[in-house]
Design a protein around this motif. Sequence first.
Motif, PDB file in Angstrom:
ATOM      1  N   GLY A 152      24.015 -18.000   4.977  1.00 51.07           N
ATOM      2  CA  GLY A 152      25.352 -18.925   5.714  1.00 51.07           C
ATOM      3  C   GLY A 152      25.880 -17.838   7.226  1.00 51.07           C
ATOM      4  O   GLY A 152      26.486 -18.386   7.514  1.00 51.07           O
ATOM      5  N   ASN A 153      25.098 -16.883   7.339  1.00 47.23           N
ATOM      6  CA  ASN A 153      25.506 -16.262   8.654  1.00 47.23           C
ATOM      7  C   ASN A 153      24.505 -16.607   9.802  1.00 47.23           C
ATOM      8  O   ASN A 153      24.355 -15.240  10.134  1.00 47.23           O
ATOM      9  N   ASP A 154      25.587 -18.074   9.956  1.00 46.69           N
ATOM     10  CA  ASP A 154      24.047 -18.563  11.103  1.00 46.69           C
ATOM     11  C   ASP A 154      24.275 -17.704  12.781  1.00 46.69           C
ATOM     12  O   ASP A 154      25.527 -18.343  12.666  1.00 46.69           O
ATOM     13  N   ASN A 155      23.739 -17.120  13.253  1.00 50.47           N
ATOM     14  CA  ASN A 155      24.431 -16.744  15.172  1.00 50.47           C
ATOM     15  C   ASN A 155      23.581 -16.279  15.562  1.00 50.47           C
ATOM     16  O   ASN A 155      22.080 -16.138  14.969  1.00 50.47           O
ATOM     17  N   ALA A 156      23.545 -16.632  17.287  1.00 46.79           N
ATOM     18  CA  ALA A 156      22.646 -16.066  17.918  1.00 46.79           C
ATOM     19  C   ALA A 156      21.966 -15.052  17.899  1.00 46.79           C
ATOM     20  O   ALA A 156      21.044 -14.837  18.071  1.00 46.79           O
ATOM     21  N   LEU A 157      22.883 -14.041  17.965  1.00 46.01           N
ATOM     22  CA  LEU A 157      22.018 -12.140  17.651  1.00 46.01           C
ATOM     23  C   LEU A 157      20.840 -12.655  16.488  1.00 46.01           C
ATOM     24  O   LEU A 157      20.100 -11.928  16.126  1.00 46.01           O
ATOM     25  N   LEU A 158      21.540 -13.271  15.066  1.00 45.59           N
ATOM     26  CA  LEU A 158      20.331 -13.127  14.127  1.00 45.59           C
ATOM     27  C   LEU A 158      19.441 -13.699  14.626  1.00 45.59           C
ATOM     28  O   LEU A 158      18.218 -13.457  14.134  1.00 45.59           O
ATOM     29  N   ARG A 159      19.155 -15.159  15.090  1.00 48.02           N
ATOM     30  CA  ARG A 159      18.070 -15.725  15.507  1.00 48.02           C
ATOM     31  C   ARG A 159      17.389 -15.466  16.878  1.00 48.02           C
ATOM     32  O   ARG A 159      16.096 -15.276  16.601  1.00 48.02           O
ATOM     33  N   TYR A 160      18.022 -14.270  17.665  1.00 41.97           N
ATOM     34  CA  TYR A 160      17.190 -13.979  18.701  1.00 41.97           C
ATOM     35  C   TYR A 160      16.405 -12.735  17.971  1.00 41.97           C
ATOM     36  O   TYR A 160      15.435 -12.590  17.893  1.00 41.97           O
TER      37      TYR A 160
END
Length: 101
Positions: free
Chosen positions: A13-21
Motif C-alpha cells: 500500500g505504499n503507492d506514490n508517484a516516486l515509487l511508480r517512477y
Amino acid sequence: MDRGSLEKMLEQGNDNALLRYTLGSLCLKEQDAEMAVHHLAEAVNQDQNHSASWKLYGKALVALHREDEARQAYQKGIAVAEARGDVQAAKEMGVFLKRLG
C-alpha cells in the motif's frame, strides 16, 4: 533497491508517484516496457508535474511502438518541464519528439 523490494512496497500500500517512477525506470532497464508503461502512467497520474516521469513514459511508449501516445506524453512533458523551469528535461523531450517525426 531492487525491483522485487519495490513491488513488495507497492503491494503493502505504499503507492506514490516516486515509487511508480522508480519501478518504471527499473522495468525499462530490464526491457519490460509493458510494465514500465503501467507504472509510469500511474506516476504521471499521481503527479502530473513530474517531468522525469513524462520523459520515461514517452520512452516506454516508444519501446512498445505506441508513437502517437509517446508524442502526446512528450508534448505534455515538455509543457510541464517548461512551466517548472526544467530546461534540460524540456530539451531532451524535444529531441525525442523530433525523432518521432
